[in-house]
Design a protein around this motif. Sequence first.
Motif, PDB file in Angstrom:
ATOM      1  N   PHE A 107       0.821  -1.202   0.000  1.00  0.00           N
ATOM      2  CA  PHE A 107       0.000   0.000   0.000  1.00  0.00           C
ATOM      3  C   PHE A 107       0.863   1.264   0.000  1.00  0.00           C
ATOM      4  O   PHE A 107       0.699   2.150  -0.841  1.00  0.00           O
ATOM      5  CB  PHE A 107      -0.927   0.002   1.221  1.00  0.00           C
ATOM      6  N   GLU A 111       1.531   3.947  -3.094  1.00  0.00           N
ATOM      7  CA  GLU A 111       1.155   5.360  -2.977  1.00  0.00           C
ATOM      8  C   GLU A 111       2.336   6.264  -3.314  1.00  0.00           C
ATOM      9  O   GLU A 111       2.174   7.288  -3.991  1.00  0.00           O
ATOM     10  CB  GLU A 111       0.671   5.642  -1.553  1.00  0.00           C
ATOM     11  N   ARG A 135      -5.706   1.222  -4.302  1.00  0.00           N
ATOM     12  CA  ARG A 135      -6.299   1.173  -2.963  1.00  0.00           C
ATOM     13  C   ARG A 135      -7.282   0.012  -2.823  1.00  0.00           C
ATOM     14  O   ARG A 135      -7.373  -0.598  -1.753  1.00  0.00           O
ATOM     15  CB  ARG A 135      -6.976   2.503  -2.643  1.00  0.00           C
ATOM     16  N   SER A 138      -5.136  -3.065  -2.393  1.00  0.00           N
ATOM     17  CA  SER A 138      -4.549  -3.063  -1.045  1.00  0.00           C
ATOM     18  C   SER A 138      -5.572  -3.486  -0.002  1.00  0.00           C
ATOM     19  O   SER A 138      -5.275  -4.289   0.895  1.00  0.00           O
ATOM     20  CB  SER A 138      -4.004  -1.668  -0.707  1.00  0.00           C
TER      21      SER A 138
END
Length: 412
Positions: A107, A111, A135, A138
């Motif tokens: 994650f 990002e 996301r 994740s």
Amino acid sequence: SESKSEFGGAPPAPTSDDTPEVLNRALSNLSSRWKNWWVRGILTLAMIAFFFIIIYLGPMVLMMIVMCVQIKCFHEIITIGYNVYRSYELPWFRTLSWYFLLCVNYFFYGETVTDYFFTLVQREEPLRILSKYHRFISFALYLTGFCMFVLSLVKKHYRLQFYMFGWTHVTLLIVVTQSHLIIHNLFEGMIWFIVPISCVICNDIMAYMFGFFFGRTPLIKLSPKKTWEGFIGGFFATVLFGLLLSYLMSGYRCFTCPVEFNNDSNSFTVDCEPSELFQLQEYNIPLVIQSVIHWKTVRMYPFQIHSIALSTFASLIGPFGGFFASGFKRAFKIKDFANTIPGHGGIMDRFDCQYLMATFVNVYIASFIRGPNPSKLIQQLLALRPDQQVHIFNTLKRTLVVLFCNLVYPYV
């Protein structure tokens, strides 16, 4: 009694002496106090030399080193939990701990890549798809681990299993989240990575030196060897060191420029026009100080002023990360997190203050340094549909025309 029956076995024994045999023979004639001083000193110099080498290798290697340190720190803390509760065979405990580490890293690194290397992500179709649904992927990965934990629950170990579930997540919060902030600081410019870490190292060394030679007054019960003399001496030495190191590094673009992806060279680059933060400026010296040093002005980099804040935090607040770690070790009756580095303990023993420092630096940059980034804004605009780009262009055009008219004809 409930605690005994719940957790069972005795705490792990203190870490044994793991000093290399060569050093043991060379220092055999010294007292334990001076022997420890020389062991710590020699291995500290070795770690500093290693730190210089990885800095020379560049930001990508530094990022990989940070990730390796994070994994080792996670392993040390999880191992303590495993050893403390080793009398119980908890289903999937270690497997799930490492699985959650993988999920959280996926994650955070996803990002970071999307945020800092948007152009590279948009060029590669697989990366673009992963970025778009990052996301959701994740969350799905974490949800899988959550369901595995629920399925692993055993009736006679419910409470203990939930304790360990919390242990894993607090470890992830302390280690992974803050190591992710270290990488964010690194991408802002290597100077935001090197100066804070160096200030913590300097404070650790100088506080030890002042305490070793001049220490008389105990500082805190959690760490009986810490003294006020070492604490105060380390503070002044660290502030001076931060000013000097910042002055030396502010003149080099390789340290001050953020890490970016260059489309032309198809590689990561560290090159830019230095911001005002890294350009020499003249400052007036307060009258009180002028009467002492007989200078009216001084030329320095604005970053040096910020370095005072960084070094002050490293020397006054940073040590509380070490005190927190000391309290944790005392709670489980262990001397060190591991015996990875002779005379220093485990990797976590060396990075307990660094993680707290990384959080402060990230918050400091976001609050006082970072402003709007035109390159990131352009990257986001290029990712929009053509009709959305045209709409933004027309809106910006109308706004600029109004601003221009107000400047040229302010009274019309």
